[in-house]
Motif scaffolding. Structure first.
Motif, PDB file in Angstrom:
ATOM      1  N   ASP A  54      42.289  15.786 -40.762  1.00 37.03           N
ATOM      2  CA  ASP A  54      41.012  16.476 -40.527  1.00 37.03           C
ATOM      3  C   ASP A  54      40.662  17.506 -41.594  1.00 37.03           C
ATOM      4  O   ASP A  54      39.692  18.252 -41.439  1.00 37.03           O
ATOM      5  N   SER A  55      41.426  17.574 -42.677  1.00 35.92           N
ATOM      6  CA  SER A  55      41.161  18.576 -43.714  1.00 35.92           C
ATOM      7  C   SER A  55      41.352  17.962 -45.094  1.00 35.92           C
ATOM      8  O   SER A  55      42.156  17.031 -45.271  1.00 35.92           O
ATOM      9  N   TRP A  56      40.619  18.537 -46.077  1.00 40.25           N
ATOM     10  CA  TRP A  56      40.686  18.023 -47.443  1.00 40.25           C
ATOM     11  C   TRP A  56      40.521  19.165 -48.436  1.00 40.25           C
ATOM     12  O   TRP A  56      39.662  20.047 -48.254  1.00 40.25           O
ATOM     13  N   LEU A  57      41.323  19.158 -49.468  1.00 42.80           N
ATOM     14  CA  LEU A  57      41.180  20.053 -50.608  1.00 42.80           C
ATOM     15  C   LEU A  57      40.966  19.192 -51.847  1.00 42.80           C
ATOM     16  O   LEU A  57      41.717  18.245 -52.089  1.00 42.80           O
ATOM     17  N   ALA A  95      33.322  13.601 -52.805  1.00 44.33           N
ATOM     18  CA  ALA A  95      34.599  13.038 -52.373  1.00 44.33           C
ATOM     19  C   ALA A  95      35.031  13.620 -51.031  1.00 44.33           C
ATOM     20  O   ALA A  95      35.497  12.897 -50.136  1.00 44.33           O
ATOM     21  N   VAL A  96      34.874  14.928 -50.870  1.00 44.17           N
ATOM     22  CA  VAL A  96      35.228  15.569 -49.605  1.00 44.17           C
ATOM     23  C   VAL A  96      34.256  15.149 -48.510  1.00 44.17           C
ATOM     24  O   VAL A  96      34.657  14.829 -47.384  1.00 44.17           O
ATOM     25  N   LEU A  97      32.968  15.134 -48.813  1.00 46.49           N
ATOM     26  CA  LEU A  97      31.957  14.776 -47.822  1.00 46.49           C
ATOM     27  C   LEU A  97      32.176  13.361 -47.297  1.00 46.49           C
ATOM     28  O   LEU A  97      32.099  13.111 -46.083  1.00 46.49           O
ATOM     29  N   ALA A  98      32.471  12.424 -48.187  1.00 44.97           N
ATOM     30  CA  ALA A  98      32.687  11.034 -47.763  1.00 44.97           C
ATOM     31  C   ALA A  98      33.896  10.923 -46.845  1.00 44.97           C
ATOM     32  O   ALA A  98      33.872  10.182 -45.853  1.00 44.97           O
ATOM     33  N   ARG A  99      34.948  11.663 -47.139  1.00 44.58           N
ATOM     34  CA  ARG A  99      36.132  11.637 -46.273  1.00 44.58           C
ATOM     35  C   ARG A  99      35.844  12.272 -44.915  1.00 44.58           C
ATOM     36  O   ARG A  99      36.333  11.800 -43.884  1.00 44.58           O
ATOM     37  N   MET A 100      35.052  13.328 -44.910  1.00 46.74           N
ATOM     38  CA  MET A 100      34.661  13.944 -43.645  1.00 46.74           C
ATOM     39  C   MET A 100      33.882  12.957 -42.778  1.00 46.74           C
ATOM     40  O   MET A 100      34.108  12.852 -41.562  1.00 46.74           O
ATOM     41  N   THR A 102      33.920   9.622 -42.893  1.00 43.39           N
ATOM     42  CA  THR A 102      34.790   8.537 -42.423  1.00 43.39           C
ATOM     43  C   THR A 102      35.628   8.990 -41.235  1.00 43.39           C
ATOM     44  O   THR A 102      35.750   8.270 -40.220  1.00 43.39           O
ATOM     45  N   ARG A 103      36.211  10.170 -41.333  1.00 44.05           N
ATOM     46  CA  ARG A 103      37.006  10.695 -40.235  1.00 44.05           C
ATOM     47  C   ARG A 103      36.140  10.953 -39.011  1.00 44.05           C
ATOM     48  O   ARG A 103      36.537  10.663 -37.876  1.00 44.05           O
ATOM     49  N   ALA A 104      34.933  11.489 -39.223  1.00 38.76           N
ATOM     50  CA  ALA A 104      34.041  11.777 -38.097  1.00 38.76           C
ATOM     51  C   ALA A 104      33.669  10.493 -37.356  1.00 38.76           C
ATOM     52  O   ALA A 104      33.583  10.492 -36.117  1.00 38.76           O
ATOM     53  N   ARG A 105      33.453   9.410 -38.067  1.00 35.70           N
ATOM     54  CA  ARG A 105      33.134   8.136 -37.408  1.00 35.70           C
ATOM     55  C   ARG A 105      34.291   7.678 -36.528  1.00 35.70           C
ATOM     56  O   ARG A 105      34.076   7.171 -35.422  1.00 35.70           O
ATOM     57  N   ARG A 106      35.503   7.869 -36.997  1.00 30.21           N
ATOM     58  CA  ARG A 106      36.661   7.487 -36.185  1.00 30.21           C
ATOM     59  C   ARG A 106      36.773   8.379 -34.956  1.00 30.21           C
ATOM     60  O   ARG A 106      37.096   7.912 -33.857  1.00 30.21           O
ATOM     61  N   MET A 107      36.501   9.659 -35.128  1.00 36.14           N
ATOM     62  CA  MET A 107      36.599  10.596 -34.007  1.00 36.14           C
ATOM     63  C   MET A 107      35.516  10.337 -32.961  1.00 36.14           C
ATOM     64  O   MET A 107      35.709  10.604 -31.772  1.00 36.14           O
ATOM     65  N   ALA A 108      34.364   9.809 -33.404  1.00 33.09           N
ATOM     66  CA  ALA A 108      33.246   9.554 -32.490  1.00 33.09           C
ATOM     67  C   ALA A 108      33.198   8.107 -32.024  1.00 33.09           C
ATOM     68  O   ALA A 108      32.234   7.694 -31.384  1.00 33.09           O
TER      69      ALA A 108
END
Length: 312
Positions: A54-57, A95-100, A102-108
């Protein structure tokens, strides 16, 4: 030569570096650093966040330039996110936005109306074309408002007839009553999410709250009428987290009295500034109330929303 970009999850030991990044963004967006290390640590230790997923740097040339975090404690299908980036680093921002996303779609997953929400300064370091190009839309604006305080000018106000305040420093039942009053008085507010007591404490990072700065107002014949939840754990200013008056008791001066009481309490503690956030379309007249008591715009925040279609 283009700097090599790397992206990895955040860890608890990254808190200081993340805080430095957020303060660098603060300086650009609002003119001064206002992010405390404790607030970053609270986000990284939130019980609903798994840092590994759930986090990215994002780093460019070994320098931290972007940070993202998502969490889901606001009901089915709603994913909230933080996104921070230094200007001129669109590749890392994307890059961070795209990962957010993708993860949000899985969470929803399994929710038809899933959405990802970001809160961004009205003039952010993020290039807004990156959002509109990905079909985000701006759905709400909030104002962060501040006011100067002084012990000489901000004295405890005389209450409306019959109104009695009690702080919540010593009674667990009163602390639970605060939660109930917040749920009742904020129920119709845009974006409000009903939470049970434990989830509410986690959402507010309230387990270490100074409850002597939280007050319940009561009126004879009406019982508990209103609540003021304030805190003094920010370096930059005191903060009014919640001010709510029961619907049938609005218009009697209770909200204004609680606000001035909070001003006086924080001025007596040596704070020179108090702040709060308000929805500019709040139908209770909150913005007008705050302006009438000397609060002025510090900066504006927009809520951006992306519909989370399962396939992107």
């Amino acid at each position: 030569m283009t700097d090599v970009m790397t992206v990895r999850p955040a860890g608890p030991s990254d808190a200081a570096d993340i805080c430095a990044l957020l303060n660098a963004v603060d300086v650009i967006e609002i003119g001064r650093p206002e992010t405390d290390l404790a607030a970053v640590e609270a986000d990284l230790h939130h019980p609903g966040v798994d840092l590994a997923t759930d986090s990215w740097l994002a780093f460019e040339g070994g320098r931290l330039v972007a940070y993202g975090l998502v969490w889901a404690d606001s009901g089915p299908g709603r994913i909230d996110g933080d996104h921070y980036v230094l200007p001129g680093h669109d590749r890392a921002a994307l890059a961070v936005l795209a990962r957010m996303e993708t993860r949000a779609r899985r969470m929803a997953r399994g929710v038809r109306a899933g959405r990802l929400r970001l809160q961004l300064n009205a003039e952010p370091t993020l290039d807004l074309n990156l959002l509109t190009g990905r079909r985000y839309r701006s759905v709400r604006r909030y104002q962060v408002m501040t006011r100067s305080l002084s012990p000489a000018a901000d004295l405890p106000p005389a209450p409306p007839e019959g109104l009695v305040l009690r702080d919540c420093s010593g009674d667990e039942a009163d602390r639970r009553r605060v939660h109930a009053l917040v749920e009742e008085t904020f129920a119709a507010h845009y974006g409000h999410v009903e939470r049970d007591h434990e989830a509410w404490l986690d959402h507010l990072d309230a387990r270490a709250l100074d409850w002597s700065l939280v007050w319940i107002a009561s009126l004879p014949g009406h019982g508990d009428a209103a609540v003021l939840l304030s805190r003094d754990d920010r370096t930059s200013m005191a903060w009014i987290s919640h001010l709510g008056v029961r619907k049938e008791l609005r218009g009697r001066g209770i909200g204004g009295h609680l606000l001035r009481h909070g001003f006086a309490a924080h001025a007596a503690r040596g704070r020179d500034t108090v702040g709060l956030g308000v929805d500019i379309r709040n139908e209770t007249g909150a913005l007008t109330l705050y302006e009438a008591h000397g609060m002025r715009l510090h900066y504006a925040v927009d809520t951006w929303e992306l519909a989370l279609h399962p396939q992107g």
